[in-house]
Scaffold this active site. Structure first.
Site, PDB file in Angstrom:
ATOM      1  N   SER A  34      43.223  46.811  40.711  1.00 46.29           N
ATOM      2  CA  SER A  34      42.349  45.677  41.018  1.00 46.29           C
ATOM      3  C   SER A  34      41.811  45.790  42.439  1.00 46.29           C
ATOM      4  O   SER A  34      42.575  45.810  43.412  1.00 46.29           O
ATOM      5  CB  SER A  34      43.105  44.356  40.889  1.00 46.29           C
ATOM      6  OG  SER A  34      42.291  43.323  41.400  1.00 46.29           O
ATOM      7  N   HIS A  50      39.474  47.270  38.014  1.00 44.43           N
ATOM      8  CA  HIS A  50      39.395  45.850  37.656  1.00 44.43           C
ATOM      9  C   HIS A  50      38.664  45.091  38.762  1.00 44.43           C
ATOM     10  O   HIS A  50      39.042  45.176  39.937  1.00 44.43           O
ATOM     11  CB  HIS A  50      40.825  45.326  37.491  1.00 44.43           C
ATOM     12  CG  HIS A  50      40.949  43.921  37.012  1.00 44.43           C
ATOM     13  ND1 HIS A  50      40.831  43.568  35.678  1.00 44.43           N
ATOM     14  CD2 HIS A  50      41.197  42.769  37.677  1.00 44.43           C
ATOM     15  CE1 HIS A  50      41.006  42.252  35.551  1.00 44.43           C
ATOM     16  NE2 HIS A  50      41.222  41.742  36.753  1.00 44.43           N
ATOM     17  N   ASP A  59      37.580  41.395  40.090  1.00 47.65           N
ATOM     18  CA  ASP A  59      37.870  39.963  39.966  1.00 47.65           C
ATOM     19  C   ASP A  59      36.717  39.160  40.535  1.00 47.65           C
ATOM     20  O   ASP A  59      36.446  39.224  41.738  1.00 47.65           O
ATOM     21  CB  ASP A  59      39.162  39.635  40.728  1.00 47.65           C
ATOM     22  CG  ASP A  59      40.385  40.133  39.986  1.00 47.65           C
ATOM     23  OD1 ASP A  59      40.570  39.727  38.835  1.00 47.65           O
ATOM     24  OD2 ASP A  59      41.134  40.940  40.569  1.00 47.65           O
ATOM     25  N   MET A 110      35.262  35.537  41.279  1.00 46.77           N
ATOM     26  CA  MET A 110      35.734  34.149  41.440  1.00 46.77           C
ATOM     27  C   MET A 110      34.626  33.282  42.019  1.00 46.77           C
ATOM     28  O   MET A 110      33.869  33.735  42.890  1.00 46.77           O
ATOM     29  CB  MET A 110      36.933  34.124  42.382  1.00 46.77           C
ATOM     30  CG  MET A 110      38.063  35.042  41.952  1.00 46.77           C
ATOM     31  SD  MET A 110      39.486  34.852  43.021  1.00 46.77           S
ATOM     32  CE  MET A 110      40.549  36.164  42.396  1.00 46.77           C
ATOM     33  N   HIS A 117      36.477  40.800  35.329  1.00 46.02           N
ATOM     34  CA  HIS A 117      37.208  39.581  34.958  1.00 46.02           C
ATOM     35  C   HIS A 117      36.505  38.385  35.609  1.00 46.02           C
ATOM     36  O   HIS A 117      36.626  38.178  36.820  1.00 46.02           O
ATOM     37  CB  HIS A 117      38.658  39.751  35.472  1.00 46.02           C
ATOM     38  CG  HIS A 117      39.526  38.557  35.337  1.00 46.02           C
ATOM     39  ND1 HIS A 117      40.751  38.463  35.958  1.00 46.02           N
ATOM     40  CD2 HIS A 117      39.368  37.396  34.650  1.00 46.02           C
ATOM     41  CE1 HIS A 117      41.303  37.305  35.666  1.00 46.02           C
ATOM     42  NE2 HIS A 117      40.480  36.634  34.882  1.00 46.02           N
ATOM     43  N   MET A 125      36.122  34.777  36.565  1.00 46.76           N
ATOM     44  CA  MET A 125      36.852  33.507  36.728  1.00 46.76           C
ATOM     45  C   MET A 125      35.835  32.473  37.185  1.00 46.76           C
ATOM     46  O   MET A 125      35.731  32.139  38.368  1.00 46.76           O
ATOM     47  CB  MET A 125      37.979  33.690  37.755  1.00 46.76           C
ATOM     48  CG  MET A 125      39.162  34.472  37.201  1.00 46.76           C
ATOM     49  SD  MET A 125      40.239  35.141  38.474  1.00 46.76           S
ATOM     50  CE  MET A 125      39.464  36.729  38.701  1.00 46.76           C
ATOM     51  N   MET A 137      46.883  36.285  31.619  1.00 50.52           N
ATOM     52  CA  MET A 137      47.223  36.141  33.032  1.00 50.52           C
ATOM     53  C   MET A 137      48.731  35.942  33.148  1.00 50.52           C
ATOM     54  O   MET A 137      49.310  35.076  32.471  1.00 50.52           O
ATOM     55  CB  MET A 137      46.500  34.940  33.649  1.00 50.52           C
ATOM     56  CG  MET A 137      44.994  35.085  33.766  1.00 50.52           C
ATOM     57  SD  MET A 137      44.449  36.586  34.617  1.00 50.52           S
ATOM     58  CE  MET A 137      45.247  36.392  36.226  1.00 50.52           C
ATOM     59  N   GLY A 147      43.394  33.481  40.885  1.00 50.84           N
ATOM     60  CA  GLY A 147      42.813  33.042  42.154  1.00 50.84           C
ATOM     61  C   GLY A 147      43.218  33.924  43.322  1.00 50.84           C
ATOM     62  O   GLY A 147      42.427  34.149  44.225  1.00 50.84           O
ATOM     63  N   PHE A 148      44.436  34.430  43.270  1.00 55.79           N
ATOM     64  CA  PHE A 148      44.933  35.203  44.414  1.00 55.79           C
ATOM     65  C   PHE A 148      45.802  36.363  43.953  1.00 55.79           C
ATOM     66  O   PHE A 148      46.513  36.243  42.950  1.00 55.79           O
ATOM     67  CB  PHE A 148      45.767  34.302  45.348  1.00 55.79           C
ATOM     68  CG  PHE A 148      44.953  33.160  45.899  1.00 55.79           C
ATOM     69  CD1 PHE A 148      44.172  33.344  47.033  1.00 55.79           C
ATOM     70  CD2 PHE A 148      44.920  31.938  45.256  1.00 55.79           C
ATOM     71  CE1 PHE A 148      43.385  32.314  47.524  1.00 55.79           C
ATOM     72  CE2 PHE A 148      44.138  30.893  45.735  1.00 55.79           C
ATOM     73  CZ  PHE A 148      43.366  31.079  46.881  1.00 55.79           C
ATOM     74  N   GLY A 149      45.743  37.449  44.715  1.00 54.13           N
ATOM     75  CA  GLY A 149      46.636  38.572  44.471  1.00 54.13           C
ATOM     76  C   GLY A 149      47.986  38.301  45.117  1.00 54.13           C
ATOM     77  O   GLY A 149      48.162  37.314  45.845  1.00 54.13           O
ATOM     78  N   GLY A 150      48.927  39.175  44.849  1.00 54.57           N
ATOM     79  CA  GLY A 150      50.211  39.133  45.543  1.00 54.57           C
ATOM     80  C   GLY A 150      51.175  38.049  45.085  1.00 54.57           C
ATOM     81  O   GLY A 150      52.150  37.758  45.781  1.00 54.57           O
ATOM     82  N   ASP A 160      47.695  40.768  33.777  1.00 55.34           N
ATOM     83  CA  ASP A 160      47.106  40.705  35.126  1.00 55.34           C
ATOM     84  C   ASP A 160      47.869  39.697  35.974  1.00 55.34           C
ATOM     85  O   ASP A 160      47.895  38.506  35.653  1.00 55.34           O
ATOM     86  CB  ASP A 160      45.631  40.287  34.967  1.00 55.34           C
ATOM     87  CG  ASP A 160      44.871  40.236  36.278  1.00 55.34           C
ATOM     88  OD1 ASP A 160      45.418  40.634  37.319  1.00 55.34           O
ATOM     89  OD2 ASP A 160      43.700  39.791  36.248  1.00 55.34           O
ATOM     90  N   GLY A 161      48.477  40.202  37.059  1.00 55.24           N
ATOM     91  CA  GLY A 161      49.159  39.322  38.007  1.00 55.24           C
ATOM     92  C   GLY A 161      50.622  39.700  38.164  1.00 55.24           C
ATOM     93  O   GLY A 161      51.398  39.594  37.208  1.00 55.24           O
ATOM     94  N   GLY A 162      50.980  40.188  39.356  1.00 56.17           N
ATOM     95  CA  GLY A 162      52.374  40.539  39.621  1.00 56.17           C
ATOM     96  C   GLY A 162      52.859  41.729  38.800  1.00 56.17           C
ATOM     97  O   GLY A 162      54.055  41.905  38.603  1.00 56.17           O
TER      98      GLY A 162
HETATM   99  C1  DX5 Z   1      44.231  37.166  40.227  1.00 54.31           C
HETATM  100  C2  DX5 Z   1      43.458  38.349  39.740  1.00 54.31           C
HETATM  101  C3  DX5 Z   1      44.210  39.622  39.690  1.00 54.31           C
HETATM  102  C4  DX5 Z   1      44.764  40.100  41.009  1.00 54.31           C
HETATM  103  C5  DX5 Z   1      46.120  40.648  40.709  1.00 54.31           C
HETATM  104  O1  DX5 Z   1      43.473  36.033  40.007  1.00 54.31           O
HETATM  105  O2  DX5 Z   1      42.968  38.120  38.427  1.00 54.31           O
HETATM  106  O3  DX5 Z   1      43.437  40.667  39.082  1.00 54.31           O
HETATM  107  O4  DX5 Z   1      43.999  41.111  41.616  1.00 54.31           O
HETATM  108  O5  DX5 Z   1      46.739  40.930  41.899  1.00 54.31           O
HETATM  109  P1  DX5 Z   1      48.234  41.411  41.999  1.00 54.31           P
HETATM  110  O6  DX5 Z   1      48.368  42.671  41.187  1.00 54.31           O
HETATM  111  O7  DX5 Z   1      48.440  41.593  43.454  1.00 54.31           O
HETATM  112  O8  DX5 Z   1      49.089  40.300  41.418  1.00 54.31           O
HETATM  113 ZN    ZN Z   2      41.962  39.826  37.355  1.00 50.85          ZN
END
Ligand code: DX5
Ligand code: ZN
Length: 216
Positions: A9, A34, A36, A38, A67, A69, A138, A143-146, A176-178
């Protein structure tokens, strides 16, 4: 089950050098990237738009897994398709004519996907499964990575995989996510075959080894 694919991503890449981050994904052997997108409404964050995707398209051959959002995804499928995105996925939660938008994505020559937030039940996407190329579950609130992976989504992955098998369908199941080297195998055991990883990919000491740990 489709071949496992890692989709790094770009959200976790260098936003002042997205082409460089895409090149790093390619150098690690990735085939997907990927994106994202937003809008600051559907999710409380902003990223980039179709102009950025079009600019990126000139620098990479990676399959652009996009993706959306957005509160009004139907207004944006054309711009992202024209930008050269290969797959465009829309969330099930915002009110729109999902079947029509999914069909429009295909009629623009792109693959389509349908996305569910962690709290959205599998039943919400059940009527659309014969109309999609990918279902994205999801495993964090978007909304946020990490963020930390939400294990409670695993039974929902199993349910979607069961329907795919029972109905003889072949859409991809993406998470997607974590997602990292520890949580990807849990998703894979539940039936996922496509793994988005932002933080875990871009922070991996050896990205090629990380990719192999997911796809191998
Ligand atoms: C979150 C995004 C993800 C994000 C995942 O809203 O849809 O694609 O980049 O980030 P990680 O892999 O850090 O959880
Ligand atoms: Zn995503």
């Amino acid at each position: 089950m489709p071949t496992p694919i890692l989709a790094p991503s770009l959200l976790a890449g260098d936003h002042a050098n997205l082409a460089g981050s895409a090149a790093e994904a390619e150098a690690a052997g990735a085939s997907w990237l990927h994106l994202d997108i937003m809008d600051g409404h559907f999710v409380p964050n902003l990223t980039f738009g179709p102009g950025t995707a079009a600019a990126l398209r000139k620098h990479t051959k990676l399959f652009l897994d996009t993706h959306l959002m957005l509160d009004n995804p139907g207004d944006y499928v054309e711009p992202f398709a024209h930008a050269g995105c290969d797959l465009i996925s829309i969330h099930i939660e915002p009110a729109c004519d999902h079947a029509a938008v999914l069909q429009r994505i295909r009629s623009l020559g792109r693959q389509n996907g349908l996305v569910l937030n962690p709290a959205t039940p599998a039943e919400a996407v059940s009527p659309f499964l014969d109309k999609v190329d990918l279902v994205l579950l999801m495993t964090v609130q978007p909304g946020f990575g990490g963020q930390s992976f939400r294990r409670e989504v695993l039974p929902k992955i199993e349910q979607i995989a069961r329907w795919r098998r029972e109905r003889g369908l072949d859409f991809r199941i993406e998470v997607d996510g974590g997602v990292d080297a520890q949580t990807a195998p849990l998703c894979r055991a539940a039936g996922a075959d496509t793994f988005v990883a932002g933080t875990a990919f871009f922070r991996a000491p050896d990205r090629t080894v990380f990719r192999r740990s997911i796809e191998g």
